[in-house]
Design an enzyme around this catalytic site. Structure first.
Site, mmCIF file in Angstrom:
data_model
loop_
_atom_site.group_PDB
_atom_site.id
_atom_site.type_symbol
_atom_site.label_atom_id
_atom_site.label_comp_id
_atom_site.label_asym_id
_atom_site.label_seq_id
_atom_site.Cartn_x
_atom_site.Cartn_y
_atom_site.Cartn_z
ATOM 1 N N GLN A 1 -16.005 21.317 56.724
ATOM 2 C CA GLN A 1 -14.793 22.001 57.196
ATOM 3 C C GLN A 1 -14.392 23.076 57.890
ATOM 4 O OE1 GLN A 1 -13.372 18.977 53.527
ATOM 5 N NE2 GLN A 1 -11.564 20.041 54.412
ATOM 6 N N GLU B 1 -1.145 15.657 52.311
ATOM 7 C CA GLU B 1 -0.790 16.233 50.503
ATOM 8 C C GLU B 1 0.364 15.273 50.242
ATOM 9 O OE1 GLU B 1 -4.121 19.391 50.572
ATOM 10 O OE2 GLU B 1 -2.653 19.966 51.246
#
Length: 717
Positions: free
Chosen positions: A107, A640
């Protein structure tokens, strides 16, 4: 080094005694709000030094000492493993001139690039890290991917041959780390109507053996805890260094735990006052004035604060109060099935980061795009392609309506596009699209004058003709940009609310979830809907299913799906309705986004019997999606916040268990403390079944026989 008298530190208490802490940078230390002592003085009731201990491998106590009463509750909040489909992997290939190319599932390729260069002792320009895509990340492919890529590069560099590493699932689970365990001690003061006036927290965070991302935990924890108006908020957070596996970023790190802790405090206050939990939540929601007090400049404008209106809207659209009355009637009429309902809010602080972009138009009119963000399955490339096609279509040349098919987003390359940063925090898609838009604006400006001249000579100009002419007169058709958010748009808040209805018996079946999602305006509703649904289901896994324990020596004992249970198709709500609200623009947000809020309404039903689990679906499985409009729209984080809202499932299950225990108390099976009980996280089937009472059938039969004996003797029940 000294090997004598070395004892491992296996708990945050031991770390506290030995002053074993990681330093938290000053910029990551949150500030207290208001005067705690003044808030406590204004309170009518107080709960002092209550403990919530969040651990991996053993049950900890929640010692609750309420004003004029004392009682104990045991809580367990476990960790969570990423369980991405692709485990950690890397391929390193030696190149000429003492260079090396590393293909990493990472990432943050930029950080892997720097680490590899330092490890090999070569200049950074001798290292190239390429990431095409990542087969699932959730934070686990950030810092944890770097050692794998570096080890692979070192072996290839020394052996002068390609080297590939692929970590098996068992090893990956051992090294992954997962969510952070922590211990929280709190004191809270509140009025008789449930309004909280002061909260103080002492938090010990178990970071494991290395810092990883743990220094950001205080910032994340307090940011999530601020979802309620606590009156005054004081805290002391220490990031503890132990000899346990190093914890790392896991989707909404620290924020999921903090959201749950906030709900535990709210439920404790409601229990102390014998009030409905929903009324205590409602009275402690922020007003805009208190929102500014807690979040300062990132609170935005009054019109942006939509949480109270969405909170009310959800109650109406879901028939919350009507369902509550139906629930009470259902519980009165059913002995072996109980229902619970819960509605919780979230406030999710978001920070944008600088992100690079590059757009190049080739001779045939096709378009190549590079961005710093990594495609993790979150739809980043899809949104970037849409943004590119839209921004370049502003030149209004013939054929631009088909530009989407001409756009290709290519792999991240740390030498081709520098300063890529890391892909995390649910904002990289937003930042990458803005970086691409800036590039396209430059290209449109360069092409506009040429297009106008050509139109004067030959009328309407096709896109391909325009680009070919631009090549012939040497117009620069490649543009780079680095989007750097200004202070006013660097931080904003996301809000959400959730409702759950459960028919509870042990195994919980969620029969209905209704989600209203306010994100300003969505660039791609289909992608955002998938993110919302996926995050919510992952949150259900954390609160209901997934156990990630360690043994007494601190070693991870979970081994794949044999012992680690992830959500399955049966976990997904049977009816899952998601609606996205296009609520307007904001001039200071990326792509005119309002930095809006996530609002989730989840209606869940499960039933609880004395003999086992029996679920009934009263609605048919159905999903409703909004169609993607042709208008380019603004958007904000969607990966999220919905995960944090899954705590509502746990709260609703607790409410249903309370109903079951109240019934068992009426049968003589429990004492007066029946309403005080532990519902650990995850609330697995054995846990729920035990709390509902293994002996409930026996108690019911004894109660029935006793009632009949009284009736036959002329007594009354």
């Amino acid at each position: 080094y000294d090997k004598k008298n070395l004892e491992p530190i296996l708990s945050v208490e031991e770390a506290f005694e030995k002053c074993s802490f990681f330093e938290v940078p000053h910029l990551l230390n949150p500030e207290p709000v208001g005067a705690f002592s003044k808030g406590m003085a204004e309170s009518d009731h107080q709960i002092l030094s209550a403990e919530v201990i969040i651990i991996l491998h053993c049950c900890l106590s929640l010692m609750l000492t309420a004003f004029r009463c004392e009682f104990q509750i045991w809580l367990k909040l476990g960790s969570q493993y990423y369980f991405y489909m692709e485990t950690q992997t890397a391929l390193a290939v030696p190149d000429e001139d003492n260079c090396i190319v590393v293909y990493s599932s990472c990432q943050c390729p930029e950080f892997a690039h720097d680490t590899i260069a330092r490890c090999l002792g070569v200049p950074s320009h001798n290292v190239r890290v390429i990431t095409r895509r990542v087969g699932g990340g959730f934070g686990g492919k950030a810092i944890k991917a770097i050692p794998v890529a570096t080890a692979c590069a070192l072996a290839a560099y020394k052996l002068h041959r390609p080297v590939r590493m692929y970590v098996n699932r068992k090893t990956d689970m051992i090294m992954a780390g997962g969510r952070h365990p922590m211990k929280i001690t709190y004191s809270v003061g509140f009025k008789s109507n449930g309004k909280i006036t002061a909260l103080k927290l002492d938090i010990l965070v178990d970071a494991g053996m290395s810092a990883d991302i743990s220094p950001v935990m205080p910032h994340n924890i307090i940011g999530s805890l601020k979802k309620y108006d606590w009156g005054a908020l004081a805290f002391d957070i220490k990031v503890c260094k132990t000899n346990l596996p190093s914890r790392s970023a896991m989707r909404a790190p620290g924020e999921v735990q903090a959201s749950f802790i906030a709900e535990a405090i709210i439920e404790h206050v409601a229990s102390s006052l014998a009030l409905e939990v929903d009324s205590v939540r409602s009275i402690n929601l922020h007003k805009f004035e208190t929102l500014k007090l807690f979040f300062k400049t990132c609170a935005g404008e009054p019109l942006e604060y939509t949480l109270p209106s969405i909170w009310d809207k959800l109650a109406v659209s879901s028939n919350f109060y009507h369902r509550t009355e139906m629930l009470k009637e259902f519980n009165r009429c059913n002995k072996w099935q109980k229902r619970g309902i819960s509605r919780i809010p979230i406030v999710h602080p978001v920070m944008l980061r600088a992100t690079p972009g590059k757009v190049s138009i080739l001779r045939d009119g096709s378009i190549v795009v590079e961005v710093g963000g990594i495609e993790l399955g979150q739809g980043l490339w899809t949104k970037v392609k849409q943004m590119t096609a839209y921004a370049l279509s502003l030149i209004q040349s013939a054929g631009t309506e088909e530009l989407l098919e001409k756009v290709r987003v290519i792999q991240a390359d740390t030498l081709s596009l520098i300063q890529g940063g890391f892909t995390a925090g649910s904002t990289t898609s937003e930042s990458s699209c803005e970086a691409v838009r800036l590039c396209c604006n430059i290209l449109v400006e360069r092409l506009t004058a040429l297009k106008e001249r050509l139109e004067e000579q030959m009328g309407p100009v096709k896109w391909e003709t325009l680009i070919l002419q631009a090549y012939m007169i040497s117009v620069n058709l490649s543009a780079n940009s680095l989007y750097v958010p200004d202070f006013s748009s660097m931080q904003y808040l996301n809000y959400g609310a959730a409702v759950e209805i459960n028919l509870l018996t042990g195994q919980t079946t969620i029969l209905q979830t209704d989600i209203i999602y306010d994100c300003g305006q969505s660039l791609n509703p289909a992608v955002d809907l998938g993110q919302i649904e996926g995050a919510f289901v992952q949150g259900i896994g954390f609160f209901m299913l997934e156990e990630y324990p360690t043994n007494s020596k601190g070693l991870v004992v979970a081994e794949g799906t044999w012992s680690y249970k992830i959500p399955t198709v049966d976990t997904v709500p049977k009816k899952f309705n998601v609606e996205i609200l296009n609520s307007g623009h904001h001039k200071d947000r990326v792509l005119s986004s309002k930095g809006k809020f996530r609002f989730l309404l989840n209606l869940c039903f499960s039933s609880c019997t004395g003999h086992g689990i029996r679920s009934r679906s009263y609605v048919t499985g159905k999903r409703e999606y909004l169609s993607l409009t042709s208008t380019i729209c603004a958007f904000a984080a969607s990966g999220e916040p919905p995960l944090k809202l899954a705590a509502s499932v746990h709260c609703a299950i607790r409410a249903a268990i309370k109903e079951a225990r109240q019934q068992l108390h009426s049968w003589g099976g429990l004492d007066e403390s029946y309403s005080t009980f532990q519902l650990q996280v995850p609330a697995t089937m054995p846990v729920v079944k035990e709390l509902c009472g293994h002996e409930n059938v026996q108690r019911f039969l004894q109660w029935t026989i006793g009632s009949k004996q009284l009736d036959s003797a002329g007594g009354t029940v």
